[in-house]
Design a protein around this motif. Structure first.
Motif, mmCIF file in Angstrom:
data_model
loop_
_atom_site.group_PDB
_atom_site.id
_atom_site.type_symbol
_atom_site.label_atom_id
_atom_site.label_comp_id
_atom_site.label_asym_id
_atom_site.label_seq_id
_atom_site.Cartn_x
_atom_site.Cartn_y
_atom_site.Cartn_z
ATOM 1 N N ASN A 110 36.444 84.302 24.851
ATOM 2 C CA ASN A 110 37.494 83.313 25.124
ATOM 3 C C ASN A 110 38.496 84.107 24.458
ATOM 4 N N PRO A 111 39.195 84.655 25.471
ATOM 5 C CA PRO A 111 40.269 85.756 24.242
ATOM 6 C C PRO A 111 41.634 85.116 23.458
ATOM 7 N N ALA A 112 42.029 85.684 22.647
ATOM 8 C CA ALA A 112 42.730 85.443 21.276
ATOM 9 C C ALA A 112 42.478 84.552 21.096
ATOM 10 N N GLN A 113 41.197 83.409 20.402
ATOM 11 C CA GLN A 113 40.266 82.701 19.831
ATOM 12 C C GLN A 113 39.368 83.285 19.322
ATOM 13 N N ASN A 114 39.380 82.853 17.602
ATOM 14 C CA ASN A 114 39.091 83.113 16.206
ATOM 15 C C ASN A 114 37.480 83.047 15.655
ATOM 16 N N VAL A 156 34.179 95.582 8.165
ATOM 17 C CA VAL A 156 33.275 94.825 8.701
ATOM 18 C C VAL A 156 33.651 93.359 8.828
ATOM 19 N N GLU A 157 33.776 93.297 8.190
ATOM 20 C CA GLU A 157 34.852 91.357 7.702
ATOM 21 C C GLU A 157 35.749 90.990 8.302
ATOM 22 N N ASP A 158 36.274 91.773 8.709
ATOM 23 C CA ASP A 158 37.956 90.919 9.133
ATOM 24 C C ASP A 158 38.349 92.146 10.966
ATOM 25 N N TRP A 159 38.070 91.534 12.147
ATOM 26 C CA TRP A 159 38.807 92.502 12.642
ATOM 27 C C TRP A 159 38.619 92.511 13.676
ATOM 28 N N GLY A 160 38.941 92.885 14.981
ATOM 29 C CA GLY A 160 39.300 92.105 16.571
ATOM 30 C C GLY A 160 39.505 92.809 17.616
ATOM 31 N N LEU A 161 39.410 91.928 18.483
ATOM 32 C CA LEU A 161 39.652 92.507 19.854
ATOM 33 C C LEU A 161 40.828 92.965 20.175
ATOM 34 N N THR A 162 40.980 93.835 21.731
ATOM 35 C CA THR A 162 41.955 94.159 22.027
ATOM 36 C C THR A 162 42.946 93.171 23.368
ATOM 37 N N GLN A 164 42.950 90.090 21.332
ATOM 38 C CA GLN A 164 43.367 89.487 20.940
ATOM 39 C C GLN A 164 42.620 88.098 20.199
ATOM 40 N N ALA A 165 40.721 88.259 20.072
ATOM 41 C CA ALA A 165 39.584 87.196 19.946
ATOM 42 C C ALA A 165 40.116 87.805 18.112
ATOM 43 N N GLN A 166 38.998 87.273 17.066
ATOM 44 C CA GLN A 166 39.603 88.203 15.703
ATOM 45 C C GLN A 166 38.362 87.205 15.646
ATOM 46 N N TYR A 167 37.880 88.074 14.608
ATOM 47 C CA TYR A 167 36.681 88.112 13.563
ATOM 48 C C TYR A 167 37.111 88.003 11.450
ATOM 49 N N SER A 174 32.909 82.674 -1.872
ATOM 50 C CA SER A 174 33.912 83.588 -1.766
ATOM 51 C C SER A 174 35.880 83.019 -1.666
ATOM 52 N N GLY A 175 35.569 82.318 -1.227
ATOM 53 C CA GLY A 175 36.915 81.480 -0.888
ATOM 54 C C GLY A 175 37.096 82.296 0.737
ATOM 55 N N ILE A 176 36.950 81.881 2.243
ATOM 56 C CA ILE A 176 37.660 82.149 2.804
ATOM 57 C C ILE A 176 39.080 81.419 3.558
ATOM 58 N N THR A 177 40.369 82.008 3.033
ATOM 59 C CA THR A 177 41.172 82.355 3.879
ATOM 60 C C THR A 177 42.113 83.407 4.439
ATOM 61 N N GLY A 178 42.758 83.063 4.997
ATOM 62 C CA GLY A 178 43.448 83.768 6.408
ATOM 63 C C GLY A 178 43.767 83.646 7.503
ATOM 64 N N ASN A 179 42.344 83.112 7.939
ATOM 65 C CA ASN A 179 42.450 83.183 9.153
ATOM 66 C C ASN A 179 42.131 81.695 9.438
ATOM 67 N N ARG A 180 42.704 81.101 10.642
ATOM 68 C CA ARG A 180 41.892 79.500 11.497
ATOM 69 C C ARG A 180 40.664 80.289 12.406
ATOM 70 N N ALA A 181 40.618 79.312 12.730
ATOM 71 C CA ALA A 181 39.183 78.899 13.407
ATOM 72 C C ALA A 181 38.604 78.236 14.145
ATOM 73 N N ASP A 182 38.191 78.829 16.204
ATOM 74 C CA ASP A 182 38.121 78.291 16.390
ATOM 75 C C ASP A 182 36.549 78.195 17.221
ATOM 76 N N MET A 183 35.694 78.992 16.217
ATOM 77 C CA MET A 183 34.563 78.628 15.957
ATOM 78 C C MET A 183 33.983 79.171 14.749
ATOM 79 N N LEU A 184 33.601 78.281 14.168
ATOM 80 C CA LEU A 184 33.028 78.197 11.870
ATOM 81 C C LEU A 184 30.856 78.219 12.610
ATOM 82 N N ILE A 185 30.882 79.863 11.560
ATOM 83 C CA ILE A 185 29.473 79.783 12.019
ATOM 84 C C ILE A 185 29.160 79.681 10.615
ATOM 85 N N ILE A 186 27.939 78.863 10.220
ATOM 86 C CA ILE A 186 27.774 78.526 8.807
ATOM 87 C C ILE A 186 25.913 78.887 8.942
ATOM 88 N N ASP A 187 25.904 80.591 8.138
ATOM 89 C CA ASP A 187 24.214 80.285 8.160
ATOM 90 C C ASP A 187 23.902 80.513 6.995
#
Length: 442
Positions: A110-114, A156-162, A164-167, A174-187
């Motif tokens: 899923n290119p360009a998805q977060n 390690v906590e904020d990176w991306g792929l060529t 344009q997918a972002q992690y 801690s307060g998650i800010t800055g990115n929007r999520a296509d996939m939210l994983i709560i472990d």
């Protein structure tokens, strides 16, 4: 596949191997199971408990319950399921598949998805992020998806792929800010019993889920929750209906959304077990022997076993201490190792006040015998006389007095008046905490 007795020329052999590799790549792109077998899973420990190191081989063969996890996550990626929960015992490698293997596979497809991955603490979330990043930086991954880790990504906590997918990864509080999520994983949204039993932490976790995490979700975004159940009022407990009783499959939740739940117990209890096990059959016996599970059931006690291993935060009989565990005796054994008296005192003798209570216990190598209970509403002078009388009657090795209310004065006055030591007790934690601490002893 070809018959082993068919001879091929060197060119035909090369073409055949190229075909096999193409098929393998195609399978890995479209199947999480095949992706697991193709890529290098980081060999560092992945565990629900940071102190519990469990190592897996570089490439993994998913067990049956891992294949179930993967099949559901594939449906999540296809948006057939938009809300999923996985409940499993500690050590079942659920995080390896849902929080380490799945995000890179999702991002490659899923290119360009977060992806946003969060846990009870930033340290554990970063550990997942490091392992995911390690997968995406491999040559195998680049060959598979034509994308790889961006060269300028060091965090390690904020990176991306060529592609344009972002992690992004972080602690749930801690307060998650800055990115929007296509996939939210709560472990594992809570660390352990101390956090799970805290109404304050549960409320903060719920508030973070509503305000920090769900607000990050894009309109077609998906949520995956992976956890071991610690408390009936945990994050999943607040989402699921009040009458939820360990079912798997589609569940209409209190938030008005359908959630797909996979609830796997260490020991199957339900006839509709997701793996088709019969009641009494154990989970993942290729890794954990039945003797291991039986030992854990004995050691953990009713509450821990019901919550962490059976995914029922309340024991089936609904009590931390069950009446059946306490036996009655008709005659006392001879020769106690020691006799102890324990006092919980109150101030006044009126009906509205609690009584003062003394229990006298005899200890043997096999167990403890309750020898006597004195329970009465007494003013302070009568209380002193009762302490002296019971000490003379039973000759205890020690007298324990709770250091509160009238007990504080009693401790000061009684010390030095008896042959036995008078020991002040200062209870730690709530009554529930103290009860939990002795449940396994019972």
């Amino acid at each position: 596949w070809r018959p082993s007795d068919v001879a091929l020329s060197p060119d035909e052999e090369a073409e055949y191997l190229e075909l096999l590799e193409a098929e393998r790549l195609d399978e890995a792109r479209n199947s999480l199971d095949a992706f697991c077998r193709y890529i290098d899973v980081p060999g560092a420990p992945v565990s629900d408990d940071e102190d519990c190191d469990r190592f897996y081989p570089d490439t993994v063969e998913p067990a049956v319950h891992h294949q179930l996890i993967n099949s559901v996550l594939e449906r999540v990626e296809r948006r057939e399921i938009k809300r999923a929960m996985f409940f499993m015992p500690p050590g079942s490698a659920k995080s390896t598949y849902a929080s380490v293997v799945f995000p890179p596979w999702f991002m490659g497809r899923n290119p360009a998805q977060n992806v946003i991955c969060t846990s009870y603490g930033t340290t554990l979330a970063r550990k997942f992020g490091r392992k995911c990043r390690q997968i995406t930086s491999s040559d195998k991954y680049a060959h598979l998806f034509g994308a790889q880790l961006k060269a300028d990504n060091r965090s390690v906590e904020d990176w991306g792929l060529t592609n344009q997918a972002q992690y992004m990864a972080g602690g749930i509080l801690s307060g998650i800010t800055g990115n929007r999520a296509d996939m939210l994983i709560i472990d594992d949204p809570v660390k352990g019993h101390e956090q799970a039993d805290s109404p304050t932490i549960r409320e903060k976790t719920w508030d973070a889920y509503l305000t920090d995490l769900r607000t990050r979700l894009k309109p077609r975004g998906c949520i995956v929750v992976i956890q071991t159940r610690w408390h009936e009022d945990d994050l999943s407990g607040r989402i699921l209906p009040e009458n939820y009783d360990g079912e798997s499959g589609w569940i209409e939740a209190r938030d008005g959304e359908p959630w797909y739940v996979v609830c796997l117990q260490a020991e199957a209890e339900r006839l509709d077990d997701p793996l088709g096990r019969q009641p009494g059959e154990w989970l993942w016996t290729d890794w954990f022997s039945p003797e291991h599970w039986e030992r854990e059931r004995r050691i953990q006690g009713a509450r821990n076993w019901a919550a962490l291993y059976q995914q029922r935060p309340k024991p089936a009989e609904g009590a931390l201490i069950k009446r059946a565990w306490i036996e009655r005796y008709s005659s006392l054994p001879g020769g106690f190792l020691r006799v102890i008296q324990s006092w919980d005192t109150a101030y006044k003798d009126t009906e509205i006040n609690d009584p003062s209570v003394c229990t006298t216990w005899g200890e043997t190598r096999q167990g403890w015998y309750l020898l006597h209970v004195h329970r009465d509403r007494m003013e302070y002078p009568a209380l002193k006389r009762a302490v002296a009388s019971l000490a003379e009657q039973w000759s205890p090795h020690a007298i324990l007095i709770e250091d509160k209310s009238s007990g504080q004065s009693l401790i000061q006055e009684m010390r030095g008046n008896f042959a036995q030591p008078v020991i002040a007790l200062e209870p730690e934690g709530s009554k529930l905490d103290r009860l939990v601490s002795v449940s396994s002893l019972y």
